[in-house]
Design a protein around this motif. Structure first.
Motif, PDB file in Angstrom:
ATOM      1  N   ASP A 157      38.579  42.342  47.613  1.00 28.13           N
ATOM      2  CA  ASP A 157      39.401  41.141  47.650  1.00 28.13           C
ATOM      3  C   ASP A 157      39.434  40.478  49.025  1.00 28.13           C
ATOM      4  O   ASP A 157      39.968  39.389  49.167  1.00 28.13           O
ATOM      5  CB  ASP A 157      40.841  41.457  47.221  1.00 28.13           C
ATOM      6  N   VAL A 158      38.897  41.149  50.055  1.00 23.62           N
ATOM      7  CA  VAL A 158      38.939  40.602  51.403  1.00 23.62           C
ATOM      8  C   VAL A 158      37.557  40.100  51.800  1.00 23.62           C
ATOM      9  O   VAL A 158      36.558  40.794  51.671  1.00 23.62           O
ATOM     10  CB  VAL A 158      39.447  41.651  52.415  1.00 23.62           C
ATOM     11  N   ARG A 203      45.393  36.052  54.103  1.00 26.99           N
ATOM     12  CA  ARG A 203      46.559  36.374  53.291  1.00 26.99           C
ATOM     13  C   ARG A 203      46.267  37.574  52.393  1.00 26.99           C
ATOM     14  O   ARG A 203      47.127  38.458  52.213  1.00 26.99           O
ATOM     15  CB  ARG A 203      46.980  35.177  52.438  1.00 26.99           C
ATOM     16  N   SER A 204      45.078  37.638  51.824  1.00 27.89           N
ATOM     17  CA  SER A 204      44.711  38.792  50.993  1.00 27.89           C
ATOM     18  C   SER A 204      44.734  40.081  51.802  1.00 27.89           C
ATOM     19  O   SER A 204      45.193  41.127  51.323  1.00 27.89           O
ATOM     20  CB  SER A 204      43.316  38.582  50.391  1.00 27.89           C
ATOM     21  N   LYS A 207      48.330  41.067  52.436  1.00 23.89           N
ATOM     22  CA  LYS A 207      48.900  41.654  51.221  1.00 23.89           C
ATOM     23  C   LYS A 207      48.418  43.087  51.037  1.00 23.89           C
ATOM     24  O   LYS A 207      49.189  43.975  50.647  1.00 23.89           O
ATOM     25  CB  LYS A 207      48.524  40.803  50.002  1.00 23.89           C
ATOM     26  N   GLN A 208      47.150  43.324  51.330  1.00 27.42           N
ATOM     27  CA  GLN A 208      46.615  44.675  51.183  1.00 27.42           C
ATOM     28  C   GLN A 208      47.278  45.639  52.166  1.00 27.42           C
ATOM     29  O   GLN A 208      47.603  46.784  51.811  1.00 27.42           O
ATOM     30  CB  GLN A 208      45.101  44.661  51.397  1.00 27.42           C
TER      31      GLN A 208
END
Length: 332
Positions: A10-11, A317-318, A321-322
């Protein structure tokens, strides 16, 4: 130096590469700035830095800089100042706690004595303050505010709650000032040095403060649940020092007659009795107070994620969040 974090699919790969490059620059500047004209002071200043560490605070500064001009020359020095302040506070903490191991190595106070450890911490604080001055009034004001709140937090912890003060309220003030404030500052300084809009920088700072509180909740759990190999130091340090950590506070509030033995152990001097300490740890690990602490940790992580829902949806932002999600099951 790699960021050391497996960011997952996701990053963004470009972000991961920029973080690795930025952390290399942070590490290089850290090595240079702890050098002094006195060889012993240089060696003592390098001691904790060379012992490793996650470099969590400079990583956050680099991530929040992504919301502005991450290439701004002020970003890396700002990140370095945060790590120096964190390292300085560890030298002082180890003296206050009479700790003998940090990051799997003997502490500076064990190797060189309390006076040298305190002076080393002071030197690192001074180096960070100098960076703040060089970066301009915003960074300098932020640094001064952080330094004061760190001192207030350490003082609160040392004197304990007042006679009419709720112990949980006291604990949360200490956690916010000793841990939350510096992680907040790391997020703010990265954003501000990158020219991020002040309103967005404030939101990222609030995320950092909530993340810092979650980080400490996780530390409190780890100090009870982890073994020495995972922790890099002996577990139960809070119990030995009679620090009212979150699991202990919840235990005190929940204790029944069946918990008399654990209450007796927590009231005793565990600093010199390894067998009693191990028994206390074993009993506390099985107590519902640990699940209650995990619930508090999860709630703080949820706050972090709610704040991030209101910031621009860029790759950083991802990653943030992680990082927040990773607090739920930290093991070291």
């Amino acid at each position: 130096m790699s960021s050391g974090i497996n960011w997952g699919p996701d990053v963004d790969e470009g972000l991961s590469a920029r973080l690795d490059e930025g952390m290399d620059r942070v590490e290089e500047m850290l090595r240079d700035i702890v050098k002094s004209q006195h060889a012993l002071l240089t060696r003592a200043s390098q001691h904790l830095m060379l012992a490793g560490g996650k470099r969590f605070r400079p990583m956050l500064a680099l991530l929040t800089a992504e919301f502005g001009d991450v290439a701004d020359a002020r970003v890396v020095p700002g990140a370095v100042a945060c790590e120096l302040t964190h390292l300085a506070s560890l030298y002082h903490d180890d003296v206050m706690d009479e700790a003998d191991v940090r990051r799997g190595q003997p502490t500076a106070n064990i190797l060189w004595g309390n006076k040298m450890a305190i002076l080393t911490g002071d030197f690192l604080f001074a180096q960070a303050a100098e960076i703040g001055l060089e970066l301009g009034p915003k960074a300098s004001e932020l640094y001064n505010r952080v330094a004061k709140r760190l001192i207030f937090g350490q003082f609160r912890e040392m004197v304990g709650p007042g006679p009419n003060q709720d112990k949980m309220d006291h604990y949360l003030h200490v956690v916010t000032e000793k841990t939350g404030v510096l992680i907040r500052a790391s997020c703010e300084v990265g954003a501000l040095m990158a020219g991020v809009d002040p309103e967005l920088a404030e939101a990222l700072g609030e995320f950092g403060e909530q993340l810092g509180v979650a980080f400490q909740f996780a530390d409190d759990l780890i100090d009870v649940a982890a073994d020495a190999e995972q922790l890099g130091k002996r577990p139960g340090n809070d119990l030995r020092a009679k620090v009212a950590s979150l699991p202990v506070l919840h235990f005190r509030a929940m204790a029944t007659a069946e918990d008399a033995r654990l209450s007796e152990l927590l009231d005793s001097d565990l600093a010199e009795d390894d067998a009693a300490l191990e028994e206390a740890l074993s009993l506390l690990r099985k107590h519902p107070a640990m699940a209650r602490t995990q619930d508090d940790l999860d709630e703080r992580v949820d706050r972090c994620l709610a704040i991030l829902d209101g910031v621009p949806a860029i790759p950083a932002r991802s990653a943030l969040k992680q990082l927040a999600e990773s607090m739920r099951d930290r093991r070291s």
